[in-house]
Motif scaffolding. Sequence first.
Motif, PDB file in Angstrom:
ATOM      1  N   GLY A  44       5.237   4.839  -1.304  1.00  0.00           N
ATOM      2  CA  GLY A  44       5.185   3.917  -0.176  1.00  0.00           C
ATOM      3  C   GLY A  44       6.550   3.366   0.190  1.00  0.00           C
ATOM      4  N   LEU A  45       7.311   2.929  -0.822  1.00  0.00           N
ATOM      5  CA  LEU A  45       8.658   2.421  -0.560  1.00  0.00           C
ATOM      6  C   LEU A  45       9.570   3.520  -0.010  1.00  0.00           C
ATOM      7  N   GLY A  46       9.426   4.735  -0.553  1.00  0.00           N
ATOM      8  CA  GLY A  46      10.266   5.839  -0.107  1.00  0.00           C
ATOM      9  C   GLY A  46      10.024   6.207   1.342  1.00  0.00           C
ATOM     10  N   LEU A  47       8.768   6.206   1.770  1.00  0.00           N
ATOM     11  CA  LEU A  47       8.462   6.492   3.175  1.00  0.00           C
ATOM     12  C   LEU A  47       9.096   5.442   4.086  1.00  0.00           C
ATOM     13  N   ALA A  94      -1.626  -5.421  -8.320  1.00  0.00           N
ATOM     14  CA  ALA A  94      -0.582  -4.397  -8.189  1.00  0.00           C
ATOM     15  C   ALA A  94      -1.101  -3.201  -7.401  1.00  0.00           C
ATOM     16  N   CYS A  95      -2.355  -2.793  -7.673  1.00  0.00           N
ATOM     17  CA  CYS A  95      -2.946  -1.673  -6.925  1.00  0.00           C
ATOM     18  C   CYS A  95      -3.082  -2.033  -5.442  1.00  0.00           C
ATOM     19  N   GLY A  96      -3.469  -3.296  -5.168  1.00  0.00           N
ATOM     20  CA  GLY A  96      -3.561  -3.727  -3.779  1.00  0.00           C
ATOM     21  C   GLY A  96      -2.208  -3.691  -3.084  1.00  0.00           C
ATOM     22  N   ILE A  97      -1.172  -4.136  -3.789  1.00  0.00           N
ATOM     23  CA  ILE A  97       0.182  -4.095  -3.224  1.00  0.00           C
ATOM     24  C   ILE A  97       0.593  -2.654  -2.932  1.00  0.00           C
ATOM     25  N   ILE A  98       0.269  -1.745  -3.840  1.00  0.00           N
ATOM     26  CA  ILE A  98       0.623  -0.336  -3.651  1.00  0.00           C
ATOM     27  C   ILE A  98      -0.073   0.240  -2.420  1.00  0.00           C
ATOM     28  N   VAL A  99      -1.353  -0.100  -2.236  1.00  0.00           N
ATOM     29  CA  VAL A  99      -2.088   0.383  -1.064  1.00  0.00           C
ATOM     30  C   VAL A  99      -1.442  -0.136   0.218  1.00  0.00           C
ATOM     31  N   VAL A 100      -1.131  -1.436   0.251  1.00  0.00           N
ATOM     32  CA  VAL A 100      -0.507  -2.020   1.439  1.00  0.00           C
ATOM     33  C   VAL A 100       0.850  -1.382   1.711  1.00  0.00           C
ATOM     34  N   VAL A 101       1.656  -1.205   0.664  1.00  0.00           N
ATOM     35  CA  VAL A 101       2.985  -0.610   0.828  1.00  0.00           C
ATOM     36  C   VAL A 101       2.889   0.815   1.368  1.00  0.00           C
ATOM     37  N   GLY A 110       4.248   1.843   4.856  1.00  0.00           N
ATOM     38  CA  GLY A 110       5.283   2.873   4.802  1.00  0.00           C
ATOM     39  C   GLY A 110       4.938   4.078   5.639  1.00  0.00           C
ATOM     40  N   GLN A 111       3.679   4.537   5.589  1.00  0.00           N
ATOM     41  CA  GLN A 111       3.272   5.683   6.397  1.00  0.00           C
ATOM     42  C   GLN A 111       3.311   5.349   7.886  1.00  0.00           C
ATOM     43  N   TYR A 112       2.873   4.142   8.238  1.00  0.00           N
ATOM     44  CA  TYR A 112       2.889   3.736   9.649  1.00  0.00           C
ATOM     45  C   TYR A 112       4.321   3.700  10.193  1.00  0.00           C
ATOM     46  N   VAL A 113       5.223   3.059   9.462  1.00  0.00           N
ATOM     47  CA  VAL A 113       6.610   2.968   9.910  1.00  0.00           C
ATOM     48  C   VAL A 113       7.236   4.356   9.978  1.00  0.00           C
ATOM     49  N   PHE A 114       6.935   5.199   8.992  1.00  0.00           N
ATOM     50  CA  PHE A 114       7.496   6.542   8.965  1.00  0.00           C
ATOM     51  C   PHE A 114       7.024   7.350  10.172  1.00  0.00           C
ATOM     52  N   ARG A 115       5.720   7.276  10.482  1.00  0.00           N
ATOM     53  CA  ARG A 115       5.196   8.035  11.620  1.00  0.00           C
ATOM     54  C   ARG A 115       5.791   7.556  12.930  1.00  0.00           C
TER      55      ARG A 115
END
Length: 291
Positions: A172-175, A265-272, A276-281
């Motif tokens: 997520g962070l990488g995207l 932490a899992c919730g944060i990962i899902v949000v990230v 991340g995918q939205y911004v990347f697209r």
Amino acid sequence: MTTIDYSAFDTPGRGRGLLDVFRYGYLLRLLIGKSTSVRYRNSVLGWFWSYVRPTVQFLVYFLVVGQVLGMHRNVEAFPLYLFSGIVVVNLFNEAFGAATRSIVENKALVRKIYLPRELFPIAAITGSFIHFLPQLAILLVVCVFLFGWVPSLLSVGLALGGLALILAFILGLGLFFSAFNVRFRDASNMVEIVRTVATWASPILYTWVMVADITRDIPWIFHLYMCNPVTIAVELFHHAFWQPAVDPSDWLGWPPAMGWYIAAACGIIVVVNVVGQYVFRRAERTFAQDL
């Protein structure tokens, strides 16, 4: 009049995001092979650097934090505690930085042909994971031969869970940052700050008990600290490799409400990943022009 069937063709530049990665497995393998082969090209030691760098880092931390600052007196089997946390943070730092640079470093391909742009950060993360495996191998050797560690289903499950969390978080962070880095090269400096914070804000040079004691009067800081996916992954590795090697009386135990921290932490990962995918697209439309 001839009718042409366009059903077998895709509109150029329009894809399904991360789902398209499964359709381009061959290209993904090529990109991964490229990243691993180029990494140590014209290097005398080659892949041996994957062993040298983490070993030197471990020795520096162990001598300064363990011996000079005396942490080895507070934590049983401190070298194992330190190393089992360092490998997780090293994976995060290496893969996060590689994913952020992935689009810019492959600008020749991005400008010439269309392929799912998500392939580049995923290939970078996978390449970093491959270079992480020698560190994991050293950790296993140390655990088994020096501390008598015996693998169990629980320890293997905890280690795999920690890896899954940290890799999903990096994705997520990488995207997000790889897209941001194309337009604003300040992203590289921001990533360096995040990597520095990740190293010192994770319980590898100290224990979570110390953080809990310091934040006793302001517990929300401790809750925020424990919700960090990197912290959770480090703790899972500690309980997979370090905890079985120490006497039960020296075991730190799980932090209170650990289940809720893992869920957060899992919730944060899902949000990230969603962000991340939205911004990347949104950003990939102008990758070719910006590069």
